[in-house]
Every structure is written in structure tokens, then in C-alpha cells.
Design a protein around this motif. Structure first.
Motif, mmCIF file in Angstrom:
data_model
loop_
_atom_site.group_PDB
_atom_site.id
_atom_site.type_symbol
_atom_site.label_atom_id
_atom_site.label_comp_id
_atom_site.label_asym_id
_atom_site.label_seq_id
_atom_site.Cartn_x
_atom_site.Cartn_y
_atom_site.Cartn_z
ATOM 1 N N ILE A 125 39.535 62.168 42.280
ATOM 2 C CA ILE A 125 38.818 61.019 41.722
ATOM 3 C C ILE A 125 37.905 60.410 42.782
ATOM 4 C CG2 ILE A 125 39.032 58.735 40.667
ATOM 5 C CD1 ILE A 125 41.738 59.576 39.568
ATOM 6 N N GLU A 126 36.601 60.418 42.514
ATOM 7 C CA GLU A 126 35.642 59.763 43.399
ATOM 8 C C GLU A 126 35.484 58.303 42.989
ATOM 9 O OE1 GLU A 126 31.985 61.809 44.519
ATOM 10 O OE2 GLU A 126 32.669 63.525 43.333
ATOM 11 N N VAL A 127 35.416 57.420 43.983
ATOM 12 C CA VAL A 127 35.316 55.982 43.734
ATOM 13 C C VAL A 127 34.072 55.440 44.431
ATOM 14 C CG1 VAL A 127 36.436 53.734 43.979
ATOM 15 C CG2 VAL A 127 37.826 55.791 43.603
ATOM 16 N N ALA A 128 33.266 54.682 43.694
ATOM 17 C CA ALA A 128 32.080 54.026 44.260
ATOM 18 C C ALA A 128 32.246 52.521 44.098
ATOM 19 C CB ALA A 128 30.815 54.503 43.558
ATOM 20 N N MET A 129 32.332 51.815 45.223
ATOM 21 C CA MET A 129 32.446 50.366 45.200
ATOM 22 C C MET A 129 31.049 49.756 45.188
ATOM 23 S SD MET A 129 35.771 50.145 45.398
ATOM 24 C CE MET A 129 36.013 48.424 45.758
ATOM 25 N N SER A 130 30.851 48.731 44.372
ATOM 26 C CA SER A 130 29.560 48.045 44.286
ATOM 27 C C SER A 130 29.768 46.562 44.550
ATOM 28 C CB SER A 130 28.928 48.256 42.907
ATOM 29 O OG SER A 130 28.664 49.616 42.677
ATOM 30 N N PRO A 131 29.787 46.161 45.836
ATOM 31 C CA PRO A 131 30.028 44.753 46.167
ATOM 32 C C PRO A 131 28.869 43.868 45.740
ATOM 33 C CG PRO A 131 30.420 46.190 48.063
ATOM 34 C CD PRO A 131 29.679 46.997 47.037
ATOM 35 N N SER A 132 29.192 42.794 45.035
ATOM 36 C CA SER A 132 28.178 41.845 44.593
ATOM 37 C C SER A 132 28.867 40.551 44.177
ATOM 38 C CB SER A 132 27.383 42.400 43.416
ATOM 39 O OG SER A 132 26.528 41.397 42.876
ATOM 40 N N PRO A 133 28.264 39.385 44.471
ATOM 41 C CA PRO A 133 28.858 38.121 44.031
ATOM 42 C C PRO A 133 28.661 37.854 42.547
ATOM 43 C CG PRO A 133 26.795 37.708 45.167
ATOM 44 C CD PRO A 133 27.070 39.182 45.305
ATOM 45 N N THR A 134 27.774 38.601 41.894
ATOM 46 C CA THR A 134 27.504 38.362 40.480
ATOM 47 C C THR A 134 28.516 39.093 39.605
ATOM 48 O OG1 THR A 134 25.980 40.241 40.376
ATOM 49 C CG2 THR A 134 25.057 38.090 40.924
ATOM 50 N N LEU A 135 28.782 38.545 38.433
ATOM 51 C CA LEU A 135 29.730 39.161 37.519
ATOM 52 C C LEU A 135 29.147 40.434 36.921
ATOM 53 C CD1 LEU A 135 31.169 36.062 35.616
ATOM 54 C CD2 LEU A 135 32.218 37.343 37.486
ATOM 55 N N ALA A 136 29.997 41.436 36.755
ATOM 56 C CA ALA A 136 29.543 42.716 36.209
ATOM 57 C C ALA A 136 29.373 42.618 34.699
ATOM 58 C CB ALA A 136 30.548 43.807 36.549
ATOM 59 N N ASP A 137 28.318 43.241 34.208
ATOM 60 C CA ASP A 137 28.123 43.416 32.772
ATOM 61 C C ASP A 137 28.425 44.883 32.485
ATOM 62 O OD1 ASP A 137 26.924 44.089 30.240
ATOM 63 O OD2 ASP A 137 25.809 42.210 30.351
ATOM 64 N N PHE A 138 29.603 45.141 31.917
ATOM 65 C CA PHE A 138 30.055 46.521 31.758
ATOM 66 C C PHE A 138 29.098 47.339 30.901
ATOM 67 C CE2 PHE A 138 34.182 44.269 32.476
ATOM 68 C CZ PHE A 138 34.462 44.840 33.700
ATOM 69 N N ALA A 139 28.668 46.774 29.782
ATOM 70 C CA ALA A 139 27.800 47.517 28.871
ATOM 71 C C ALA A 139 26.437 47.801 29.502
ATOM 72 C CB ALA A 139 27.626 46.731 27.562
ATOM 73 N N ARG A 140 25.907 46.845 30.237
ATOM 74 C CA ARG A 140 24.571 46.997 30.811
ATOM 75 C C ARG A 140 24.584 47.819 32.093
ATOM 76 N NH1 ARG A 140 22.878 41.633 32.879
ATOM 77 N NH2 ARG A 140 24.095 42.347 34.673
ATOM 78 N N ASP A 141 25.583 47.585 32.954
ATOM 79 C CA ASP A 141 25.563 48.160 34.296
ATOM 80 C C ASP A 141 26.399 49.428 34.444
ATOM 81 O OD1 ASP A 141 23.991 45.978 35.068
ATOM 82 O OD2 ASP A 141 25.761 44.767 35.491
ATOM 83 N N GLY A 142 27.203 49.763 33.444
ATOM 84 C CA GLY A 142 27.951 51.013 33.476
ATOM 85 C C GLY A 142 29.147 51.029 34.398
ATOM 86 N N PHE A 143 29.695 49.856 34.745
ATOM 87 C CA PHE A 143 30.885 49.818 35.583
ATOM 88 C C PHE A 143 32.126 50.154 34.755
ATOM 89 C CE2 PHE A 143 28.136 46.946 38.101
ATOM 90 C CZ PHE A 143 28.208 47.618 39.316
ATOM 91 N N ASP A 144 33.100 50.787 35.408
ATOM 92 C CA ASP A 144 34.364 51.098 34.748
ATOM 93 C C ASP A 144 35.346 49.938 34.828
ATOM 94 O OD1 ASP A 144 34.114 54.020 33.994
ATOM 95 O OD2 ASP A 144 33.610 54.127 36.120
ATOM 96 N N MET A 145 35.212 49.109 35.864
ATOM 97 C CA MET A 145 36.101 47.957 36.025
ATOM 98 C C MET A 145 35.508 47.035 37.076
ATOM 99 S SD MET A 145 39.266 49.294 38.430
ATOM 100 C CE MET A 145 39.736 50.585 37.297
ATOM 101 N N ALA A 146 36.105 45.848 37.182
ATOM 102 C CA ALA A 146 35.736 44.906 38.235
ATOM 103 C C ALA A 146 37.022 44.356 38.836
ATOM 104 C CB ALA A 146 34.875 43.775 37.680
ATOM 105 N N VAL A 147 36.960 43.995 40.103
ATOM 106 C CA VAL A 147 38.068 43.316 40.777
ATOM 107 C C VAL A 147 37.526 41.979 41.250
ATOM 108 C CG1 VAL A 147 39.821 43.423 42.578
ATOM 109 C CG2 VAL A 147 38.983 45.549 41.518
ATOM 110 N N ARG A 148 38.080 40.899 40.739
ATOM 111 C CA ARG A 148 37.526 39.580 40.986
ATOM 112 C C ARG A 148 38.599 38.573 41.394
ATOM 113 N NH1 ARG A 148 32.312 40.246 41.979
ATOM 114 N NH2 ARG A 148 31.219 41.339 40.295
ATOM 115 N N ALA A 149 38.132 37.501 42.045
ATOM 116 C CA ALA A 149 38.960 36.331 42.296
ATOM 117 C C ALA A 149 38.609 35.293 41.238
ATOM 118 C CB ALA A 149 38.694 35.777 43.699
ATOM 119 N N LEU A 150 39.582 34.894 40.439
ATOM 120 C CA LEU A 150 39.352 33.997 39.318
ATOM 121 C C LEU A 150 39.929 32.624 39.618
ATOM 122 C CD1 LEU A 150 40.419 36.430 36.437
ATOM 123 C CD2 LEU A 150 38.137 36.127 37.425
#
Length: 288
Positions: A125-150
Motif C-alpha cells: 500500500i502506497e501512502v501520499a500525505m497532503s499536509p494542509s490547514p484547509t479542510l479536505a473536500d473528498f468529492a472535489r479533491d479525491g482524498f481517501d481520508m483526512a486526519v484532523r484535530a477537532l
């Protein structure tokens, strides 16, 4: 228009295909995990729908008529193409890189140092991390998941599933040199990143007058802790993010009360997911 409308029921075709392969209703039933009577009924219904005999009994075995031979060959080709197409789709999904949106701090200080353990358990399994302070839009940006501090009060949106990982206290920290400078927290400079509004709201909860603070604005959140280590100012970070710096003595905790706790969580889009997504989400639960 769908071509399925022109086909008999899939159950009847599967029953006939299994009968042709195994040469008997009983063996076909065992292969399909149904009774031989159910297979017989499906094949007879298929013959009735097509208006042609497909099988003929030969003792306990079942032979195929000429029409049955032609249909068996067509089904073998058709089902084989379906199997090959699905297998290729699965292989493509297995090879697709797992895209994870998160913040720079979580990626650099917590997940990245532990990735070798994940790859040891899941080498394919290859993993690509995309660090960003903005919230991910799964449908628009194609991310499989996000890890956030809520922050407290977070809610789960209908299109997302949130799996909490841990709770972590927000701390006010600075370099040992700045702490020993004789300046009070009110007099110290404070380092801000891109999310300065939220950070200042945190600091205000401690009783400091944020309107009177000397601010060091860097414009990039991943430089905040580095600036704090170098003594440029005080800052805020969760305990899990600055733990290594505290243990190494690069940072110390300022005795300010009122700072909140946050919830680290995996955020997943609802719907079908690849096994790789579940594997990574499950692994994250073991490291936080």
C-alpha cells in the motif's frame, strides 16, 4: 438502454452454467450452495423462456444438447470476461495510491515517523500525505481520508464518518531561554501561523489580553514550532505534537490555564471503501 433487459435471469444462467460445468444437477447445486431441485427448476425455467431444450439426462449425469453447447460456450466467454474485468479493476484499486489529507504538524511529528511500521504490515500500500490547514473536500479533491484535530462541539456531517483517535491537551509552549528571560506570558512575543484567529482565541481563554500581545506572524503553520524552539516567541500546540520537543528540552510549558483539549480523528467519506483505506484507518487507531 441496458442489455440486461434482453437476458434471462442471472440466477437461471448461473444454474445452467454450473450444470454444464459439473455435468449434474446435484453437483451444480453443491457448487452454488443450493439444492439440486432448485438448480433443476432454474434450468427448466430457462429452457421454457428460450423455447429450446438445453440439457438431456444421461443416468445420473446431465448432457448438453447442441443448443446447450452453444449457450454454455457463450456463458463461459461472458462470465470469463466479467471475471477478468473485475480482477483488473481490483488490481488497479490495489495499486492506487492512498491519499491522506492532514495538517503539517500531524503528518511530520506523528504519522510520518511511524509509517515504516505500517509498510511493514502492509507492504503493497502506497501512502501520499497532503499536509494542509484547509479542510479536505473528498468529492472535489479525491482524498481517501483526512486526519484532523477537532475542537469541542464538532459534529459529523451526513457525507462523512468520523472515528475519534485520541484526546490531546492544547499547551502554551516556548523555548527554555524565553521562559528564563524574565518576561511574563503577556510580555512575550507570540508566534502565529496561518490559523491565527483560532490560535488567538485559544490564548484569550487563558486570560491574556490578546490585543496587547506582540505578534510574530510567519504565514505558514509548519514554521510555528521551529520559531518557538528558536526563541522567537511563545505558541500553542497540542501535547501530542510537541511531546518530543518537551521530552528533549527544546520546549517548555508555560503555566497558563484555560486552554482546551482537541479530538484527533480519522474523517472518512461515506460509501464503499478500498481495503487499503480500512487498513490505514485501523492502523492509525493503534498509533494515537
Amino acid at each position: 438502454m441496458s442489455r440486461w433487459r434482453d437476458l434471462p435471469s442471472l440466477a437461471a444462467l448461473r444454474a445452467f452454467d454450473a450444470t454444464a460445468r459439473h455435468g449434474s444437477f446435484a453437483d451444480a447445486g453443491r457448487a452454488l450452495n443450493v439444492t439440486h431441485a432448485a438448480v433443476t427448476q432454474q434450468v427448466r425455467a430457462l429452457e421454457a423462456e428460450l423455447g429450446v431444450a438445453l440439457v438431456r439426462r444421461a443416468g445420473r449425469k446431465v448432457g448438453l444438447t447442441a443448443a446447450g453447447e452453444r449457450l454454455a460456450k457463450a456463458l463461459d466467454d461472458g462470465f470469463g470476461a466479467m471475471v477478468d474485468g473485475i480482477a483488473e479493476l481490483r488490481r488497479g484499486e490495489e495499486r492506487r495510491v492512498l491519499r491522506v489529507a492532514t495538517t503539517t504538524f500531524i503528518a511530520e511529528t506523528w504519522i510520518m515517523p511511524r509509517l515504516p511500521d505500517f509498510w511493514a504490515r502492509h507492504p503493497g500500500i502506497e501512502v501520499a500525505m497532503s499536509p494542509s490547514p484547509t479542510l479536505a473536500d473528498f468529492a472535489r479533491d479525491g482524498f481517501d481520508m483526512a486526519v484532523r484535530a477537532l475542537a469541542d462541539g464538532w459534529t459529523e456531517r451526513p457525507e462523512e464518518e468520523i472515528r475519534p483517535l485520541c484526546r490531546s491537551q492544547v499547551l502554551a509552549v516556548c523555548s527554555p531561554e524565553l521562559a528564563a528571560s524574565g518576561l511574563t506570558p503577556q510580555e512575550m512575543p507570540w508566534v502565529l501561523g496561518a490559523d491565527s484567529k483560532w490560535e488567538m482565541a485559544e490564548v484569550a481563554r487563558t486570560g491574556l489580553d490578546v490585543s496587547r500581545l506582540k505578534l510574530v506572524e510567519l504565514g505558514s503553520p509548519h514554521l510555528e514550532l521551529s520559531a518557538c524552539r528558536q526563541g522567537l516567541g511563545a505558541g500553542t500546540a497540542t501535547e501530542i505534537i510537541c511531546r518530543a520537543d518537551l521530552q528533549a528540552g527544546r520546549l517548555v510549558i508555560l503555566p497558563l490555564k484555560g486552554l482546551p483539549e482537541v479530538t484527533y480523528a480519522v474523517v472518512l467519506p461515506r460509501g464503499p471503501r478500498r481495503p487499503a483505506v480500512e487498513a490505514f484507518a485501523g492502523w492509525l487507531a493503534t498509533i494515537f
